[in-house]
Design an enzyme around this catalytic site. Structure first.
Site, PDB file in Angstrom:
ATOM      1  CG  HIS A   1      -0.700  83.482 -26.763  1.00 24.57           C
ATOM      2  ND1 HIS A   1       0.411  83.787 -27.514  1.00 24.57           N
ATOM      3  CD2 HIS A   1      -1.693  83.243 -27.643  1.00 24.57           C
ATOM      4  CE1 HIS A   1       0.088  83.738 -28.801  1.00 24.57           C
ATOM      5  NE2 HIS A   1      -1.183  83.399 -28.907  1.00 24.57           N
TER       6      HIS A   1
ATOM      7  CD  GLN B   1      -8.132  85.885 -26.548  1.00 26.64           C
ATOM      8  OE1 GLN B   1      -9.331  86.110 -26.736  1.00 26.64           O
ATOM      9  NE2 GLN B   1      -7.361  85.394 -27.499  1.00 26.64           N
TER      10      GLN B   1
ATOM     11  CE  LYS C   1      -5.868  87.780 -29.816  1.00 17.34           C
ATOM     12  NZ  LYS C   1      -5.728  86.847 -30.909  1.00 17.34           N
TER      13      LYS C   1
ATOM     14  CB  CYS D   1      -0.331  80.365 -29.656  1.00 16.95           C
ATOM     15  SG  CYS D   1      -0.352  80.517 -31.430  1.00 16.95           S
TER      16      CYS D   1
END
Lengths: 147, 413
Positions: B126, B205, B228, B370
């Site tokens: 990212h 993530q 997230k 991104c």
């Protein structure tokens, strides 16, 4: 929510499938500017051949969504062979149709947009306005390059 | 408790937005890799705290402030346990994962890297794990090296030892936000240490979807964000080994991070305050604590099993239905991928795909995610990305597949 038929008018899809004035022009003598939409990755390059006060040729490169690419194609048709001052008036009129205020206090010129009016439905999908005006902002930068 | 023992319909019922409607139709939220929805437990914890218990932390003697401080520090302890960090004060609260990575790059990197030192990154990072290092390349003259990818979107580790030779840092994602690829974190940390490099893991993530054990990984720094993982936006986490954090200079200066300030200088506070300048995200920390409790209640191994099943189902559903008309990036094996599906559909631009899906309230991301260097590698300016989480089920994958049909009708392909 407005229907997609307001957005994806047949003339828009036609320009998307068969974009007009695609390609490049040698710089110089032509000028060019690059624009991109950082949100979605759309990229557009506008090449202008300006002779005296007239845009004698225009080419468009880049890639992006149907709205950005069809708007670029229709823009290229609308400016080719036109006088620079008339083109600037079309830019103002188009951006006003897209609900974008400019800082120019003079009234929006009364010019006909013709086929470009097909893009009016984009206003109902505010996220896509940036797609529709990308080519026009890039055109403005290319005109500034020429001055 | 196994994944089968979790009542996933009950889980879905905990999330008001995914049970909401737009134009009378249900919302199919498939953008959790972007940001996750919030359960009542988190919303209520934050609202209750603001209604009944809000006060400054760390700087007032009255009981209300002491209780608020306990709530804030309690969230830190919950996070510590959630990622199996050795010590609570190694857990630093930041604004988001991007700030966490910037903190590590600028504070640790700024103090420890000099001209010519190599930092190894991967092609699937990212921007948050690229740009801070590029800024250091500009200011400190460090060299950046890149681990390439295999054809199916995993890290190509063939030349890892050469890339790590003489390197000072290996900073990499635990799971790609575009490809869904889960990387071999423990092996990479070991390889970094064998080469004398520090191992930094972007786990943004990964943490929301898997059991995270920073000690089993053997990592030096681990970064992630609250938003997230069903927590609020506005707070992120940077975990680092105590010895490294103690030796680092502070990142931002101001209140809370000092032990003393004189006209001729300052001394730093102890960890973690040293890295928490100014009034921190107090309410958000309470929300993050509630999010961690919520996820812990489900069990992260159950979450992972649920998502592996969903990923497999979605991959099968989309490829069975659309065959070569859909290209899904990243590995097919759900053992090494999370519930993130970036895809190209026929020749329709992702922005248009997303627009058509939105007509059916199917929410996917369209864009470069991104990760522009990775997108260039994929040869795409943009992809559409559907990502699944605990409140999704098979019907959401079916809704995605059904809604894609509409795109073909409009574009006549």
């Amino acid at each position: 929510m407005p229907g997609l038929e307001d957005l994806y008018r047949e003339i828009i899809l036609d320009h998307y499938r068969s974009p007009r004035n695609r390609g490049e022009l040698p710089t110089p003598p032509a000028v060019h500017a690059q624009g991109h939409n950082p949100l979605c990755g759309d990229e557009i390059t506008v090449y202008l051949q300006i002779d005296g006060d007239t845009i004698t040729d225009v080419k468009v490169g880049g890639q992006g969504c149907s709205i950005s690419q069809s708007s670029a194609s229709m823009m290229s048709q609308a400016v080719k062979g036109k006088k620079v001052d008339d083109v600037k008036a079309v830019v103002r009129k188009f951006k006003s149709m897209m609900s974008i205020d400019d800082e120019d206090p003079t009234p929006i010129p009364e010019v006909k947009l013709g086929d470009l009016e097909a893009l009016q439905g984009v206003v109902k999908f505010p996220v896509r306005i940036k797609c529709a005006v990308l080519a026009w902002n890039t055109l403005t930068e290319a005109l500034a390059e020429a001055q | 408790m196994s994944a089968a023992a979790v009542d996933w319909a009950r889980v879905k019922a905990d999330f008001p937005v995914v049970n909401g409607r737009i134009d009378g139709q249900p919302i199919v939220y498939l953008d959790s890799a972007n940001t996750s929805q919030k359960p009542h437990a988190v919303i209520d914890a934050m609202a209750d705290f603001m209604r009944h218990a809000y006060a400054p932390i760390n700087r007032s003697a009255y009981r209300l402030a002491a209780a608020a401080t306990d709530a804030y520090e309690g969230a830190r302890t919950k996070v510590q346990k959630f990622i199996n960090a050795p010590k609570a004060h190694e857990v630093v609260f930041t604004k988001n994962a991007t700030e966490s990575l910037n903190l590590v790059a600028h504070s640790w990197g700024g103090a420890n890297l000099k001209r010519g030192d190599a930092v190894v990154l991967t092609h699937m990072e990212h921007h948050a794990n690229i740009v801070p290092w590029q800024m250091l390349a500009a200011s400190h003259g460090i060299e950046l090296r890149w681990i390439p990818l295999t054809a199916d979107g995993q890290l190509d580790l063939t030349n890892l030892s050469t890339l790590l030779d003489g390197a000072k840092v290996l900073s990499f994602t635990a799971m790609s936000n575009v490809l869904g690829t889960i990387t071999p974190v423990a092996a990479l940390c070991k390889a970094a240490h064998d080469a004398g490099a520090v191992a930094i893991v972007d786990a943004c993530q990964y943490v929301p979807h898997n059991v995270t054990d920073v000690q089993a990984w053997g990592a030096d720094f681990v970064t992630f964000s609250s938003h997230k993982m069903v927590g609020p936006s506005g707070i992120g986490v940077m975990w680092g080994r105590e010895a490294l954090l103690d030796a680092m200079p502070p990142f931002l200066g101001g209140g809370n991070m000092i032990a003393d300030v004189r006209l001729d200088g300052f001394t730093c506070a102890e960890l973690p305050a040293k890295f928490e300048a100014g009034t921190p995200p107090i309410v958000e920390a309470v929300g993050l604590g509630a999010a961690v409790e919520y996820l812990s209640g489900l069990g992260m191994s159950n979450v992972r099993q649920h998502e592996m099943h969903l990923t497999d189902y979605a991959l099968r559903t989309l490829t069975d239905r659309y065959g070569d008309d859909i290209t899904i990036h990243g590995p097919r094996n759900v053992e090494v991928r999370g519930a993130v599906l970036s895809f190209a559909f026929r020749d329709i631009h992702p922005h248009d795909v997303s627009q058509v899906l939105d007509q059916k309230n199917v929410c996917v991301r369209a864009g470069h995610h991104c990760a522009k260097p990775l997108m260039r590698l994929l040869g795409a300016n943009a992809t559409a990305r559907a990502s699944f989480y605990i409140y999704n089920d098979e019907s959401d994958a079916d809704a995605l597949a059904d809604a894609l049909d509409g795109a073909s009708d409009i574009f006549g392909l």
